[in-house]
Motif scaffolding. Sequence first.
Motif, PDB file in Angstrom:
ATOM      1  N   ARG A 267       0.870  -1.119   0.073  1.00 10.73           N
ATOM      2  CA  ARG A 267      -0.004   0.098  -0.124  1.00 10.73           C
ATOM      3  C   ARG A 267       0.945   1.279   0.250  1.00 10.73           C
ATOM      4  O   ARG A 267       0.611   2.368  -0.692  1.00 10.73           O
ATOM      5  CB  ARG A 267      -1.011   0.102   1.222  1.00 10.73           C
ATOM      6  N   ILE A 268       1.977   1.400   0.961  1.00 11.56           N
ATOM      7  CA  ILE A 268       2.820   2.509   1.092  1.00 11.56           C
ATOM      8  C   ILE A 268       3.528   2.745  -0.389  1.00 11.56           C
ATOM      9  O   ILE A 268       3.774   3.826  -0.808  1.00 11.56           O
ATOM     10  CB  ILE A 268       3.772   2.502   2.070  1.00 11.56           C
ATOM     11  N   GLU A 269       4.047   1.753  -1.062  1.00  9.17           N
ATOM     12  CA  GLU A 269       5.119   1.705  -1.996  1.00  9.17           C
ATOM     13  C   GLU A 269       4.243   2.215  -3.140  1.00  9.17           C
ATOM     14  O   GLU A 269       4.920   2.617  -4.131  1.00  9.17           O
ATOM     15  CB  GLU A 269       5.814   0.309  -2.397  1.00  9.17           C
ATOM     16  N   ARG A 270       2.830   1.904  -3.179  1.00  5.86           N
ATOM     17  CA  ARG A 270       2.142   2.433  -4.562  1.00  5.86           C
ATOM     18  C   ARG A 270       1.650   3.973  -4.327  1.00  5.86           C
ATOM     19  O   ARG A 270       1.106   4.227  -5.277  1.00  5.86           O
ATOM     20  CB  ARG A 270       0.609   1.468  -4.563  1.00  5.86           C
ATOM     21  N   GLU A 271       2.286   4.301  -3.455  1.00  4.52           N
ATOM     22  CA  GLU A 271       1.948   6.004  -3.429  1.00  4.52           C
ATOM     23  C   GLU A 271       2.637   6.674  -4.586  1.00  4.52           C
ATOM     24  O   GLU A 271       3.394   5.995  -5.172  1.00  4.52           O
ATOM     25  CB  GLU A 271       2.620   6.516  -1.988  1.00  4.52           C
ATOM     26  N   ALA A 272       1.999   8.086  -4.944  1.00  6.58           N
ATOM     27  CA  ALA A 272       2.761   8.634  -5.913  1.00  6.58           C
ATOM     28  C   ALA A 272       4.194   9.036  -5.783  1.00  6.58           C
ATOM     29  O   ALA A 272       4.727   8.974  -4.682  1.00  6.58           O
ATOM     30  CB  ALA A 272       1.671  10.022  -6.008  1.00  6.58           C
ATOM     31  N   PHE A 273       4.804   9.243  -6.781  1.00  5.03           N
ATOM     32  CA  PHE A 273       6.228   9.697  -7.000  1.00  5.03           C
ATOM     33  C   PHE A 273       6.582  10.830  -6.022  1.00  5.03           C
ATOM     34  O   PHE A 273       7.488  10.960  -5.299  1.00  5.03           O
ATOM     35  CB  PHE A 273       6.561  10.127  -8.164  1.00  5.03           C
ATOM     36  N   SER A 274       5.538  11.951  -6.091  1.00  4.36           N
ATOM     37  CA  SER A 274       5.814  13.189  -5.273  1.00  4.36           C
ATOM     38  C   SER A 274       5.962  12.813  -3.528  1.00  4.36           C
ATOM     39  O   SER A 274       6.632  13.354  -2.998  1.00  4.36           O
ATOM     40  CB  SER A 274       4.780  14.082  -5.574  1.00  4.36           C
TER      41      SER A 274
END
Length: 205
Positions: free
Chosen positions: A152-159
Motif C-alpha cells: 500500500r505504501i510503495e504504491r504511493e505517488a512519486f511526489s
Amino acid sequence: MKKGVFITFEGAEGSGKSTQIRNAASFFRHQKRQVVLLREPGGTRISEAIRSVLLDRGNRGMSHVTELLLYLSARAQIVHEKILPALRSGKVVICDRFEDSTLAYQGYGRGIPLPLIREVSRLVRGTLRPDLTFVLDIDIKKGLSRGGRHDRIEREAFSFHQKVRRGFLALARKEPRRVIVVDSGQPLPEVSRRVLEKLQNVFGE
Ligand SMILES: Nc1ncnc2c1ncn2[C@@H]1O[C@H](COP(=O)(O)OP(=O)(O)OP(=O)(O)O)[C@@H](O)[C@H]1O
Ligand SMILES: [Mg+2]
C-alpha cells in the motif's frame, strides 16, 4: 556484560536496508556479540498483526492519523516486548526502520506536524534513542525498481516518495552525529564498505 547497542536502518523501499542489516549483523557477530534483528512495523505477534493492516492494499481508505497511530502502536509493542529487554541484557539490536521512518513518511510525506509526532512518539519509546542510524539514500525510481510486489505504501505517488526522501535527509542534517547518510546508489561493495567503516569507527574493538 557489555552495554546494549541500538542501531537502526532507514531509507526508502529497495534502498538496501535488509542487505546492510545483514552486513552490520556480521560485523557484531565477529565481535562475538549477540545480535537481535527486528523489523518495523512487526517483530512481535501484535505488531505483525498491525503490519498486515498497514500494508494491505485493500486498506486504501485509511486516514493519515489512523496510519500514524497504527505505526506507533506497533512500535510501542516491539519496544516493550523486544527492544528494551534485549538492550538490558547487553545485546546488539538492529532494527529495520524506527522513529525516523515515522517522521519521514507520516511527517514529511503525509504532512502531519513533526512536533505532534515527536510528542506521541515520546510516549512510545520513552528515553530510548538509537545509538546510530543509517539512512540509505537512493534515487526513488531506482529503489522502487529494486523491489518486488508493491504494498500500500510503495504504491504511493512519486511526489510522496520524493517528500519522504527529502525528509530523511533533513532529519540527518538535524542530527549529524546520530544519523549517517550513505549513498545507496553506489555499487553494493562500496555501500557495505561505508557502513562497516562507520561501525568500525564507533564500535570497533
Ligand atoms: N548498492 C546496491 N546496488 C545494487 N543492488 C543493490 C544494492 N543494495 C541492495 N541491492 C539489491 O536491491 C534489492 C533490494 O535490497 P534490500 O532488500 O536490501 O532493500 P530494502 O531497503 O530492505 O527493501 P525493502 O524496503 O523492500 O525491504 C535486493 O535485490 C538487493 O540485493
Ligand atoms: Mg527489506
